[in-house]
Design an enzyme around this catalytic site. Sequence first.
Site, mmCIF file in Angstrom:
data_model
loop_
_atom_site.group_PDB
_atom_site.id
_atom_site.type_symbol
_atom_site.label_atom_id
_atom_site.label_comp_id
_atom_site.label_asym_id
_atom_site.label_seq_id
_atom_site.Cartn_x
_atom_site.Cartn_y
_atom_site.Cartn_z
ATOM 1 N N CYS A 1 -6.877 -3.677 -7.460
ATOM 2 C CA CYS A 1 -7.910 -3.809 -8.331
ATOM 3 C C CYS A 1 -7.228 -3.141 -10.120
ATOM 4 O O CYS A 1 -6.566 -2.639 -9.651
ATOM 5 C CB CYS A 1 -9.040 -2.555 -7.909
ATOM 6 S SG CYS A 1 -9.367 -0.856 -8.391
ATOM 7 N N HIS B 1 -5.327 6.746 -2.607
ATOM 8 C CA HIS B 1 -6.972 5.780 -1.984
ATOM 9 C C HIS B 1 -7.491 5.642 -3.101
ATOM 10 O O HIS B 1 -8.131 6.266 -4.290
ATOM 11 C CB HIS B 1 -7.033 6.241 -0.059
ATOM 12 C CG HIS B 1 -6.295 5.920 0.931
ATOM 13 N ND1 HIS B 1 -5.778 7.361 1.905
ATOM 14 C CD2 HIS B 1 -4.996 5.164 0.273
ATOM 15 C CE1 HIS B 1 -5.378 7.083 2.433
ATOM 16 N NE2 HIS B 1 -4.655 5.818 1.566
ATOM 17 N N CYS B 2 -8.090 4.328 -2.822
ATOM 18 C CA CYS B 2 -8.708 3.414 -3.619
ATOM 19 C C CYS B 2 -10.614 3.100 -2.420
ATOM 20 O O CYS B 2 -10.198 2.708 -1.700
ATOM 21 C CB CYS B 2 -8.474 1.942 -4.159
ATOM 22 S SG CYS B 2 -9.902 0.922 -5.326
ATOM 23 N N HIS C 1 0.716 -1.183 0.124
ATOM 24 C CA HIS C 1 0.129 0.169 -0.048
ATOM 25 C C HIS C 1 0.924 1.055 -0.184
ATOM 26 O O HIS C 1 0.834 2.268 -0.422
ATOM 27 C CB HIS C 1 -0.913 0.451 1.133
ATOM 28 C CG HIS C 1 -1.560 1.012 1.915
ATOM 29 N ND1 HIS C 1 -3.243 1.242 1.203
ATOM 30 C CD2 HIS C 1 -1.224 2.916 1.885
ATOM 31 C CE1 HIS C 1 -3.543 2.714 1.109
ATOM 32 N NE2 HIS C 1 -3.139 3.360 2.247
ATOM 33 N N GLU C 2 2.076 0.932 0.917
ATOM 34 C CA GLU C 2 2.720 2.588 0.787
ATOM 35 C C GLU C 2 3.422 2.816 -0.020
ATOM 36 O O GLU C 2 3.603 3.892 -0.840
ATOM 37 C CB GLU C 2 3.265 2.856 2.764
ATOM 38 C CG GLU C 2 3.090 2.102 3.872
ATOM 39 C CD GLU C 2 1.382 3.659 3.887
ATOM 40 O OE1 GLU C 2 2.301 4.621 2.813
ATOM 41 O OE2 GLU C 2 0.848 3.644 4.750
ATOM 42 N N CYS D 1 -6.831 0.025 -9.997
ATOM 43 C CA CYS D 1 -5.258 1.132 -9.578
ATOM 44 C C CYS D 1 -4.399 0.480 -10.244
ATOM 45 O O CYS D 1 -2.491 1.081 -10.539
ATOM 46 C CB CYS D 1 -4.615 0.196 -8.314
ATOM 47 S SG CYS D 1 -6.201 1.415 -6.740
ATOM 48 N N HIS E 1 1.474 4.001 -3.228
ATOM 49 C CA HIS E 1 1.897 5.489 -3.344
ATOM 50 C C HIS E 1 2.736 6.007 -3.438
ATOM 51 O O HIS E 1 2.639 6.628 -3.860
ATOM 52 C CB HIS E 1 1.323 6.420 -0.992
ATOM 53 C CG HIS E 1 0.281 5.962 -0.840
ATOM 54 N ND1 HIS E 1 -0.667 6.437 -1.614
ATOM 55 C CD2 HIS E 1 -0.199 5.241 0.471
ATOM 56 C CE1 HIS E 1 -1.937 6.201 -0.500
ATOM 57 N NE2 HIS E 1 -1.544 5.733 0.502
ATOM 58 N N CYS F 1 -9.155 -3.710 -2.773
ATOM 59 C CA CYS F 1 -7.834 -2.953 -3.055
ATOM 60 C C CYS F 1 -6.326 -3.134 -2.398
ATOM 61 O O CYS F 1 -7.645 -2.384 -0.999
ATOM 62 C CB CYS F 1 -8.062 -2.033 -3.977
ATOM 63 S SG CYS F 1 -6.949 -1.226 -4.801
#
Length: 179
Positions: free
Chosen positions: A165, A140-141, A130-131, A168, A134, A146
């Site tokens: 997803c 963010h989704c 996740h990070e 993304c 970024h 996701c």
Amino acid sequence: MHIHIFWDSLSPAGLQMPVTRTISSIIGMPATVSENPVRMMGYVDGRKQIDAQVLLDSIQAYKHRHRMKEPLLLVVHQDLFKNGNSFVFGLARQSVGAAVVSTARLSNEYYGRDGNDDDLIDRITKEGAHEVGHLLGLEHCSDKECIMFKPDTLDELDRKKKMFCTTCREHLAAHLISD
Ligand SMILES: [Zn+2]
Ligand SMILES: [Zn+2]
């Protein structure tokens, strides 16, 4: 381009290889892991937590000194907070390609349940990917499964899948081409 992961000496031992492999396969980019050389800054005695912004300053300084342009993710065991939040699972500073995640609230033990390495590996991997997402330009989704969904609780984190997803994934591909 590849992803650098720094593993703090106090982070859960023995999990760095599976975490690194899985983050690499989720993002679709090579990743390497090594022992953390960044100075641990930002510890606040009264809270027993690290100010994530101060730690990101330290990572930023390290990257600058070593002219490191590629995305860098630091994995620490101390609990993190940022101004206005009682805690954060992790934090990214996209402008300098630096991110940090904490394993403190990712273990079953923290919630009084039996420990399980597979659960812990899954959660560090999801938070880490996740990070790094970024750092590679993703926001963010709203898709709860996701990687880029922002979880507020452990259950929300566990509900996510170890993948982006379709939207993304397309954004990620577009960002990587434009770089
Ligand atoms: Zn996020
Ligand atoms: Zn998404």
